[in-house]
Each structure stands twice: as structure tokens, then as C-alpha cells.
Design an enzyme around this catalytic site. Structure first.
Site, PDB file in Angstrom:
ATOM      1  N   HIS A 242      72.802  75.647  71.592  1.00 13.22           N
ATOM      2  CA  HIS A 242      71.825  74.628  72.280  1.00 13.22           C
ATOM      3  C   HIS A 242      71.659  75.171  73.615  1.00 13.22           C
ATOM      4  O   HIS A 242      73.000  75.982  74.261  1.00 13.22           O
ATOM      5  CB  HIS A 242      72.280  72.658  72.439  1.00 13.22           C
ATOM      6  CG  HIS A 242      71.838  71.829  70.897  1.00 13.22           C
ATOM      7  ND1 HIS A 242      70.532  72.384  70.275  1.00 13.22           N
ATOM      8  CD2 HIS A 242      72.330  71.670  70.491  1.00 13.22           C
ATOM      9  CE1 HIS A 242      70.811  71.495  69.756  1.00 13.22           C
ATOM     10  NE2 HIS A 242      71.785  70.722  69.527  1.00 13.22           N
TER      11      HIS A 242
ATOM     12  N   CYS B 257      67.134  76.927  72.970  1.00 11.23           N
ATOM     13  CA  CYS B 257      66.060  75.984  73.510  1.00 11.23           C
ATOM     14  C   CYS B 257      65.570  76.577  75.216  1.00 11.23           C
ATOM     15  O   CYS B 257      67.292  76.885  75.592  1.00 11.23           O
ATOM     16  CB  CYS B 257      65.503  75.039  73.904  1.00 11.23           C
ATOM     17  SG  CYS B 257      65.491  74.172  72.059  1.00 11.23           S
TER      18      CYS B 257
END
Length: 351
Positions: free
Chosen positions: A154, A210
Site C-alpha cells: 500500500h 497507490c
């Protein structure tokens, strides 16, 4: 209560357990002896024969004094059994290690792999271990060295507090313990593996996360203009803060722009869950597109653009991390950043 001391050899900050009179540095393996662990005015010395590295895959002892060395840090964070769980990150780590060993001749002994599958506590992708591994990556590097940092997990953003971001947000990586220990901010990543890099050393970062477009805080971002050709945008901070190297070369491929999300999906490979960006990077090489950086970037973007729609896991979880919304869907555009602008159509791709 833990007492903070500095390693007597490399001066890395260490947390001394209660009543302990010595501590081993995870980075350089030196033993620091504490004269009085209850006193803040301690004296220390380095053990003449440091023990083997806690990283099973790391070279033991001091870095070998040779040129042409190849070294890599690979992180795959799955956040297993949490609401942030991802399915493809450990596969990404394993595939990237295979690529580096079998395609680019990286010695296995010079690769540190951090995943939650590891039983060794020093090889799990915690914030502390990731920090130590990044410092290890650049320690003692010399002209002719090739370094690689790969991260699959992430990524997020947080408000910029020092005015060095054009969009007002710092980009971050999320270690496995980020909820309790916090994220690793792009300012720290830049200070750790970019700014110290000396002349003649090359570092490639492949970041599958991301909001990762400028996660190394590099001064130049490669963008496609209206004519379909790549040009460089100047992202040097208005504050004048230097974000480049000490003479070395840093080139980063990332999964998407700072305002986009990256897919964790099996839509590309049709076999098993992987990060779309990591898969497209490896596939571009396997398909013979690793000639120039421009051809690599084109092939990666084409692989992702032609893939079936997928990746709701990462995109939905990204909303939890950032408090945002999916907005324009799941489209992602791999990004290229560097410490110096260059001709992407002529510069040969090499690791």
C-alpha cells in the site's frame, strides 16, 4: 522503558532494552557496549568480531570492497488478516527476486527480501526493518555498483509539512505495522537512498503502490505531451531544497501518478494475483522491450491499458487509507522519475 543510544560504528539510532549492557546494530552488525544502561551518559565500543547478519540473505561482515557489485532490497507487504489485506504483493516480491537473479545476475546473497511469510523477525516488512534495509542498500556503495529497491504494497499520502511538494501532499509507503508505527514518508526515502548516492552508482526503484508517482521525491517527472512524446517536468521544490543525489543516478518506475491508485489483480497474468505494475514491468522485459527507458515505459503502459478491468481490492482499500473516493475509476499510468532529465528514447535500459 527503552533507552535510545547510537551505534558506536555507524551511529544508527538503537533502542536499548531494559537492563541490557550491549546491543547489536541491525545495519552494520557492530556490537555497542554500554557502560551503564541506566545512565544517559554512556560510553561504547565496537566488538572486534561482529556476529553474522540477522538478514539470512545479506552478505555477512562488512560490504566487500569491489566494484560492479549488485545489491537489492525487495519488500512485499500483504497486511494479512487485516482490512487492508492484499493478495499479490508476496508474489510480486518472489517474481522480482527471480528476475534479478536469473535475468540480471544479482547474487542471491546480495538480496534482502522482506515479506510477512518470513519467520525471521528481521526479515518481516516492519517500519524498522524497512528503514534498516534501505540504509543497508546504499551503505558503502562505490562507482560501478547497481542497486535496486522494489516495493509492492500500500501507498498513501499525507499533508506536506515543509512546503516541498507541488500538490501539497507527501507520498508514503505503508509497512506492515503502519497503523501503530506510522508510514515511511517520501522525504525520508529521498534522504536515505537518493541524496547520499555517490558518483558512478546507479539505483533503480520499482514501486508498485497507490499514489507512488513521486514517492522517491526525485526532481524530474517524465510525462507524455499532446503529441504523444515524453518530456520532463521540473519538480524541484520552490523552497530550493535539494532532492537530487551526491553525483549518482536514480531512476524510478512507479505504478501510477500521485493522484491514482494501483491495481492488485490477476487480470493481467490470468494465473495468479499480482500487482499490475510489477507484472507489466517484468512482462516488458520478457517481451524484449528492455532496450530504452522509453520503450520500457511504453510497453508497461500498453500492458496495463490492454488488460481486463480489475483491481477493486487495492482501490477500495486505498479509500480507507486516504479517506478519498475512487473518482475516475481504476485506470493507472506507470510513471518514470529521475534525478536528472535524459533522452528516454536513446538511453539504454540497464540494471
Amino acid at each position: 522503558m527503552l533507552m535510545l543510544v547510537n551505534c558506536s560504528n555507524c551511529h544508527a539510532p538503537l533502542q536499548l532494552p531494559p537492563a541490557a549492557n550491549s546491543i547489536r546494530c541491525v545495519l552494520c552488525q557492530a556490537i555497542t557496549l554500554i557502560a551503564d544502561p541506566r545512565s544517559s551518559s554512556t560510553s561504547s565500543s565496537t566488538h572486534p568480531h561482529p556476529p553474522p547478519s540477522p538478514y539470512n540473505l545479506a552478505p555477512t561482515g562488512p560490504p566487500p570492497q569491489v566494484h560492479g557489485r549488485k545489491r537489492a532490497v525487495i519488500c512485499g507487504v500483504s497486511y494479512k488478516n487485516t482490512r487492508y489485506q492484499l493478495n499479490g504483493c508476496i508474489n510480486d516480491a518472489n517474481c522480482m527476486k527471480f528476475l534479478l537473479v536469473h535475468r540480471f545476475n544479482f547474487p542471491e546473497s546480495s538480496i534482502i527480501t522482506l515479506t510477512e511469510e518470513e519467520t525471521d523477525p528481521y526479515k518481516r516488512p516492519t517500519k524498522r526493518n524497512m528503514r534498516m534495509a534501505l540504509r543497508w542498500l546504499v551503505q558503502g556503495c562505490q562507482p560501478g555498483d547497481s542497486l535496486v529497491f522494489h516495493y509492492s504494497g500500500h501507498g498513501s499520502q499525507q499533508k506536506d509539512d515543509n512546503g516541498d511538494e507541488m500538490d501539497g501532499y507527501d507520498e508514503t509507503l505503508c509497512p506492515s505495522d503502519f497503523e501503530s508505527q506510522g508510514m515511511i514518508v517520501d522525504d525520508e526515502i529521498n534522504a536515505t537512498i537518493v541524496r547520499p548516492l555517490p558518483h558512478g552508482v546507479k539505483l533503480h526503484a520499482i514501486v508498485d503502490a497507490c499514489h507512488s508517482g513521486t514517492v522517491l521525491d526525485l526532481p524530474f517527472l517524465c510525462k507524455m505531451d499532446r503529441k504523444g512524446r515524453y518530456t520532463w517536468e521540473d519538480h524541484r521544490p520552490r523552497t530550493g531544497m535539494w532532492k537530487g543525489t551526491s553525483g549518482g543516478e536514480v531512476i524510478s518506475f512507479s505504478g501510477c501518478a500521485d493522484d491514482q491508485t494501483s491495481a492488485d489483480t490477476s487480470a493481467l497474468s490470468k494465473i495468479t494475483s499480482t500487482g499490475a505494475m510489477t507484472y507489466s514491468f517484468i512482462e516488458a522485459i520478457e517481451q524484449g522491450h528492455a532496450t530504452t527507458y522509453g520503450s520500457m515505459l511504453n510497453a508497461m503502459r500498453s500492458n496495463i491499458r490492454n488488460a481486463d478491468e480489475g483491481g477493486f481490492v487495492t482501490s477500495l482499500v486505498s479509500m480507507l487509507l486516504t479517506g478519498g473516493s475512487l473518482g475516475g475509476g481504476l485506470r493507472q499510468e506507470p510513471q518514470l522519475t529521475a534525478n536528472e532529465a535524459f533522452d528516454v528514447y536513446r538511453k539504454p535500459f540497464s540494471i
